[in-house]
Each structure stands twice: as structure tokens, then as C-alpha cells.
Design a protein around this motif. Structure first.
Motif, PDB file in Angstrom:
ATOM      1  N   VAL A  79       0.862  -1.181   0.000  1.00 32.49           N
ATOM      2  CA  VAL A  79       0.000   0.000   0.000  1.00 32.49           C
ATOM      3  C   VAL A  79       0.894   1.225   0.000  1.00 32.49           C
ATOM      4  CG1 VAL A  79      -1.728   1.298   1.293  1.00 32.49           C
ATOM      5  CG2 VAL A  79      -1.834  -1.187   1.240  1.00 32.49           C
ATOM      6  N   ASN A  80       0.598   2.160  -0.881  1.00 32.41           N
ATOM      7  CA  ASN A  80       1.384   3.383  -1.012  1.00 32.41           C
ATOM      8  C   ASN A  80       0.613   4.559  -0.400  1.00 32.41           C
ATOM      9  OD1 ASN A  80       3.348   5.165  -1.837  1.00 32.41           O
ATOM     10  ND2 ASN A  80       2.552   5.364  -3.907  1.00 32.41           N
ATOM     11  N   ILE A  81       1.310   5.418   0.325  1.00 32.04           N
ATOM     12  CA  ILE A  81       0.707   6.641   0.861  1.00 32.04           C
ATOM     13  C   ILE A  81       1.139   7.779  -0.060  1.00 32.04           C
ATOM     14  CG2 ILE A  81       0.539   8.203   2.816  1.00 32.04           C
ATOM     15  CD1 ILE A  81       1.333   5.852   4.601  1.00 32.04           C
ATOM     16  N   LEU A  82       0.171   8.408  -0.718  1.00 36.33           N
ATOM     17  CA  LEU A  82       0.469   9.473  -1.659  1.00 36.33           C
ATOM     18  C   LEU A  82       0.934  10.733  -0.938  1.00 36.33           C
ATOM     19  CD1 LEU A  82      -2.577   9.008  -4.049  1.00 36.33           C
ATOM     20  CD2 LEU A  82      -0.266   8.097  -4.302  1.00 36.33           C
ATOM     21  N   GLN A  83       1.577  11.620  -1.680  1.00 33.56           N
ATOM     22  CA  GLN A  83       2.120  12.843  -1.091  1.00 33.56           C
ATOM     23  C   GLN A  83       1.026  13.755  -0.535  1.00 33.56           C
ATOM     24  OE1 GLN A  83       5.326  13.611  -0.613  1.00 33.56           O
ATOM     25  NE2 GLN A  83       5.955  11.669  -1.507  1.00 33.56           N
ATOM     26  N   ASN A  84      -0.164  13.749  -1.159  1.00 29.48           N
ATOM     27  CA  ASN A  84      -1.241  14.637  -0.712  1.00 29.48           C
ATOM     28  C   ASN A  84      -2.121  14.019   0.371  1.00 29.48           C
ATOM     29  OD1 ASN A  84      -2.487  12.736  -2.277  1.00 29.48           O
ATOM     30  ND2 ASN A  84      -3.715  14.189  -3.458  1.00 29.48           N
ATOM     31  N   ALA A  85      -1.722  12.890   0.924  1.00 33.02           N
ATOM     32  CA  ALA A  85      -2.516  12.211   1.950  1.00 33.02           C
ATOM     33  C   ALA A  85      -2.458  12.968   3.271  1.00 33.02           C
ATOM     34  CB  ALA A  85      -2.013  10.785   2.146  1.00 33.02           C
ATOM     35  N   ASP A  86      -3.554  12.868   4.006  1.00 31.15           N
ATOM     36  CA  ASP A  86      -3.651  13.524   5.314  1.00 31.15           C
ATOM     37  C   ASP A  86      -3.089  12.668   6.441  1.00 31.15           C
ATOM     38  OD1 ASP A  86      -4.908  15.644   4.065  1.00 31.15           O
ATOM     39  OD2 ASP A  86      -6.919  14.860   4.469  1.00 31.15           O
ATOM     40  N   VAL A  87      -2.658  11.449   6.137  1.00 32.92           N
ATOM     41  CA  VAL A  87      -2.160  10.527   7.159  1.00 32.92           C
ATOM     42  C   VAL A  87      -0.688  10.208   6.899  1.00 32.92           C
ATOM     43  CG1 VAL A  87      -4.408   9.471   7.540  1.00 32.92           C
ATOM     44  CG2 VAL A  87      -2.872   8.486   5.867  1.00 32.92           C
ATOM     45  N   ASP A  88      -0.016   9.778   7.946  1.00 34.27           N
ATOM     46  CA  ASP A  88       1.358   9.309   7.783  1.00 34.27           C
ATOM     47  C   ASP A  88       1.386   7.794   7.996  1.00 34.27           C
ATOM     48  OD1 ASP A  88       1.044   9.111  10.501  1.00 34.27           O
ATOM     49  OD2 ASP A  88       2.761  10.339  11.021  1.00 34.27           O
ATOM     50  N   THR A  89       2.561   7.204   7.904  1.00 32.82           N
ATOM     51  CA  THR A  89       2.671   5.744   7.971  1.00 32.82           C
ATOM     52  C   THR A  89       2.241   5.198   9.328  1.00 32.82           C
ATOM     53  OG1 THR A  89       5.013   5.961   8.520  1.00 32.82           O
ATOM     54  CG2 THR A  89       4.463   5.562   6.222  1.00 32.82           C
ATOM     55  N   ALA A  90       2.565   5.889  10.400  1.00 28.29           N
ATOM     56  CA  ALA A  90       2.197   5.408  11.736  1.00 28.29           C
ATOM     57  C   ALA A  90       0.684   5.395  11.913  1.00 28.29           C
ATOM     58  CB  ALA A  90       2.852   6.273  12.802  1.00 28.29           C
TER      59      ALA A  90
END
Length: 103
Positions: A49-60
Motif C-alpha cells: 500500500v502506497n501513501i500518496l504525497q497529498n494524503a492527510d495521514v502518515d505511515t504510523a
């Protein structure tokens, strides 16, 4: 299934060549996104699963959300990419989890 160190290493090695098939964007984390993720894991058992740059969440936050709301295990975090594993509910699709259980 509680994973031991050797089993996690095996899964990390198997996930090395995989491309992320899910992404978290500015839509954030929703129950419908989580249901789709669980459905994909039922078929594949191991995904990224990739977290995009414009996401409001971080990996944690993503890791905590997934682990608190499902039985999906986060195997590894690589920057903004998470490797996820779940034993398939369909016995015919449990090829990977059967190999992991024998390790």
C-alpha cells in the motif's frame, strides 16, 4: 496467525518484487477503503500500500488504523509504503500462507 521472524523475512522477500496496488490519498482512511483492502488481501494474501504525497495521514497512523480495525498484519514499512499480509478466508487461495506456516 502470529508470525515469527523467519516467516516475516520470507514474506518481505516475496514482497520485494511487488508493486503497490492500493494507495491512500487525500480521501483519507474510510471503512469502504478498508473493506476493499481486505477483499484484495483475501485474494492475494500479500500486498503493498502506497501513501500518496497529498494524503492527510502518515505511515504510523495508517499502520495503527489497519491493525486496530482488522486482522491484517503490517509486515514492513518502507518510507511511505506498507507491506501487508492476511491469511485468505478462501482455502483454495491459501498458497502463500500454507508455505509460511511450514517455515
Amino acid at each position: 496467525m502470529k508470525l515469527r521472524g523467519k516467516q516475516k523475512r520470507y514474506l518481505r522477500a516475496r514482497a520485494n518484487h511487488l508493486q503497490p496496488i492500493f494507495a491512500v490519498g487525500k480521501g483519507g482512511l474510510t471503512q469502504s477503503w478498508l473493506n476493499q483492502l481486505a477483499g484484495a488481501l483475501d485474494r492475494r494474501e500479500l500486498i503493498k500500500v502506497n501513501i500518496l504525497q497529498n494524503a492527510d495521514v502518515d505511515t504510523a497512523e495508517l499502520k495503527a488504523f489497519i491493525e486496530n480495525h482488522t486482522d491484517i498484519q503490517v509486515i514492513q514499512t518502507i518510507g511511505r509504503v506498507l507491506v501487508l499480509f492476511k491469511v485468505s478466508a478462501n482455502k483454495d487461495l491459501r498458497e502463500l500462507s500454507n508455505r509460511v506456516a511450514r517455515i
